[in-house]
Design a protein around this motif. Structure first.
Motif, PDB file in Angstrom:
ATOM      1  N   LEU A  20       0.835  -1.204   0.000  1.00 34.24           N
ATOM      2  CA  LEU A  20       0.000   0.000   0.000  1.00 34.24           C
ATOM      3  C   LEU A  20       0.868   1.251   0.000  1.00 34.24           C
ATOM      4  N   ARG A  21       1.901   1.259   0.825  1.00 34.64           N
ATOM      5  CA  ARG A  21       2.795   2.420   0.905  1.00 34.64           C
ATOM      6  C   ARG A  21       3.477   2.668  -0.444  1.00 34.64           C
ATOM      7  N   ALA A  22       3.935   1.617  -1.098  1.00 31.80           N
ATOM      8  CA  ALA A  22       4.586   1.761  -2.399  1.00 31.80           C
ATOM      9  C   ALA A  22       3.598   2.291  -3.440  1.00 31.80           C
ATOM     10  N   ARG A  23       2.387   1.766  -3.432  1.00 33.62           N
ATOM     11  CA  ARG A  23       1.392   2.237  -4.395  1.00 33.62           C
ATOM     12  C   ARG A  23       0.991   3.680  -4.129  1.00 33.62           C
ATOM     13  N   LEU A  24       0.854   4.053  -2.868  1.00 29.34           N
ATOM     14  CA  LEU A  24       0.543   5.442  -2.527  1.00 29.34           C
ATOM     15  C   LEU A  24       1.676   6.365  -2.960  1.00 29.34           C
ATOM     16  N   ARG A  25       2.920   5.944  -2.708  1.00 27.48           N
ATOM     17  CA  ARG A  25       4.076   6.743  -3.126  1.00 27.48           C
ATOM     18  C   ARG A  25       4.075   6.932  -4.647  1.00 27.48           C
ATOM     19  N   ASP A  26       3.788   5.860  -5.388  1.00 26.42           N
ATOM     20  CA  ASP A  26       3.740   5.960  -6.847  1.00 26.42           C
ATOM     21  C   ASP A  26       2.633   6.906  -7.301  1.00 26.42           C
ATOM     22  N   SER A  27       1.454   6.818  -6.676  1.00 30.99           N
ATOM     23  CA  SER A  27       0.345   7.717  -7.024  1.00 30.99           C
ATOM     24  C   SER A  27       0.695   9.165  -6.716  1.00 30.99           C
ATOM     25  N   ASN A  28       1.283   9.380  -5.537  1.00 28.37           N
ATOM     26  CA  ASN A  28       1.665  10.741  -5.157  1.00 28.37           C
ATOM     27  C   ASN A  28       2.721  11.303  -6.090  1.00 28.37           C
ATOM     28  N   THR A  29       3.696  10.473  -6.457  1.00 23.32           N
ATOM     29  CA  THR A  29       4.761  10.915  -7.358  1.00 23.32           C
ATOM     30  C   THR A  29       4.186  11.277  -8.718  1.00 23.32           C
ATOM     31  N   ALA A  30       3.253  10.478  -9.212  1.00 26.74           N
ATOM     32  CA  ALA A  30       2.644  10.756 -10.515  1.00 26.74           C
ATOM     33  C   ALA A  30       1.841  12.054 -10.495  1.00 26.74           C
ATOM     34  N   ALA A  31       1.268  12.402  -9.345  1.00 26.94           N
ATOM     35  CA  ALA A  31       0.415  13.582  -9.247  1.00 26.94           C
ATOM     36  C   ALA A  31       1.168  14.857  -8.882  1.00 26.94           C
ATOM     37  N   SER A  32       2.408  14.738  -8.434  1.00 28.87           N
ATOM     38  CA  SER A  32       3.138  15.908  -7.943  1.00 28.87           C
ATOM     39  C   SER A  32       4.453  16.090  -8.689  1.00 28.87           C
ATOM     40  N   PRO A  33       4.633  17.213  -9.387  1.00 24.28           N
ATOM     41  CA  PRO A  33       5.904  17.471 -10.055  1.00 24.28           C
ATOM     42  C   PRO A  33       7.080  17.533  -9.073  1.00 24.28           C
ATOM     43  N   VAL A  34       6.841  18.016  -7.884  1.00 25.54           N
ATOM     44  CA  VAL A  34       7.911  18.108  -6.891  1.00 25.54           C
ATOM     45  C   VAL A  34       8.375  16.714  -6.484  1.00 25.54           C
ATOM     46  N   LEU A  35       7.432  15.838  -6.164  1.00 26.52           N
ATOM     47  CA  LEU A  35       7.800  14.470  -5.796  1.00 26.52           C
ATOM     48  C   LEU A  35       8.379  13.721  -6.989  1.00 26.52           C
ATOM     49  N   ALA A  36       7.875  13.989  -8.183  1.00 26.81           N
ATOM     50  CA  ALA A  36       8.414  13.342  -9.378  1.00 26.81           C
ATOM     51  C   ALA A  36       9.868  13.743  -9.593  1.00 26.81           C
ATOM     52  N   ALA A  37      10.206  15.005  -9.276  1.00 27.60           N
ATOM     53  CA  ALA A  37      11.582  15.472  -9.449  1.00 27.60           C
ATOM     54  C   ALA A  37      12.537  14.766  -8.481  1.00 27.60           C
ATOM     55  N   LEU A  38      12.024  14.271  -7.368  1.00 26.44           N
ATOM     56  CA  LEU A  38      12.853  13.556  -6.400  1.00 26.44           C
ATOM     57  C   LEU A  38      13.110  12.109  -6.816  1.00 26.44           C
ATOM     58  N   ARG A  39      12.305  11.598  -7.746  1.00 24.13           N
ATOM     59  CA  ARG A  39      12.397  10.199  -8.159  1.00 24.13           C
ATOM     60  C   ARG A  39      13.824   9.870  -8.596  1.00 24.13           C
ATOM     61  N   GLY A  40      14.379   8.828  -7.980  1.00 25.08           N
ATOM     62  CA  GLY A  40      15.717   8.380  -8.348  1.00 25.08           C
ATOM     63  C   GLY A  40      16.854   9.140  -7.685  1.00 25.08           C
ATOM     64  N   THR A  41      16.535  10.128  -6.837  1.00 22.99           N
ATOM     65  CA  THR A  41      17.566  10.879  -6.127  1.00 22.99           C
ATOM     66  C   THR A  41      17.679  10.345  -4.699  1.00 22.99           C
ATOM     67  N   PRO A  42      18.799  10.632  -4.025  1.00 22.07           N
ATOM     68  CA  PRO A  42      18.917  10.198  -2.622  1.00 22.07           C
ATOM     69  C   PRO A  42      17.805  10.751  -1.733  1.00 22.07           C
TER      70      PRO A  42
END
Length: 151
Positions: A20-42
């Motif tokens: 659930l946490r992983a799926r929520l994180r994926d949904s949040n990342t897809a909906a937020s440019p800020v979180l998407a920009a963090l994808r793959g960074t430390p």
């Protein structure tokens, strides 16, 4: 409209929690440019941060447990044994956690939750600002959320 039957369960299930946490994180990342920009960074990863204060005998005198995520330090627990309070150990624990978060993990801010009988004044003295107050959580107690810029 499609009506579906669902079975509800209330059991503790760590595997489902993690899914659930992983799926929520994926949904949040897809909906937020800020979180998407963090994808793959430390900064995307939640990394534990622990600071321990040991007395002369090597026994636990105090400690801070938290984590860093998305350029934030989150202080989860900060505790000092009653025998060692008033001597600056709590300040040293907090200062070291903030230093590690700022200098080693590039965090820009910190947050903490504390109750009215615990340490809101301690955090205010260390530059934290109250951003949320929840009276009656739990009943008869007030919870504070405080934040601080680390720059």
């Amino acid at each position: 409209m499609v009506c579906r039957m669902f079975r509800l369960e209330t059991e503790v299930d760590k595997a489902r929690r993690d899914l659930l946490r992983a799926r929520l994180r994926d949904s949040n990342t897809a909906a937020s440019p800020v979180l998407a920009a963090l994808r793959g960074t430390p900064a995307e990863r939640e990394v534990p941060l622990h600071v321990w204060g040991l007395d002369a005998d090597g026994e636990l005198a105090g400690g801070l447990v938290g984590h860093t995520w998305a350029t934030w330090l989150h202080v989860t627990y900060l505790w000092v044994d009653e025998r060692h309070r008033g001597g600056g150990l709590g300040s040293r624990l907090l200062n070291e956690a903030e230093r590690v978060a700022r200098e080693e993990r590039e965090c820009a801010a910190a947050r903490v939750e504390t109750w009215d009988f615990q340490a809101p004044d301690f955090y205010r003295k260390h530059g934290y600002d109250v951003v949320c107050v929840i009276p009656g959580y739990p009943p008869g107690i007030t919870e504070f959320t405080l934040t601080k810029r680390l720059g």
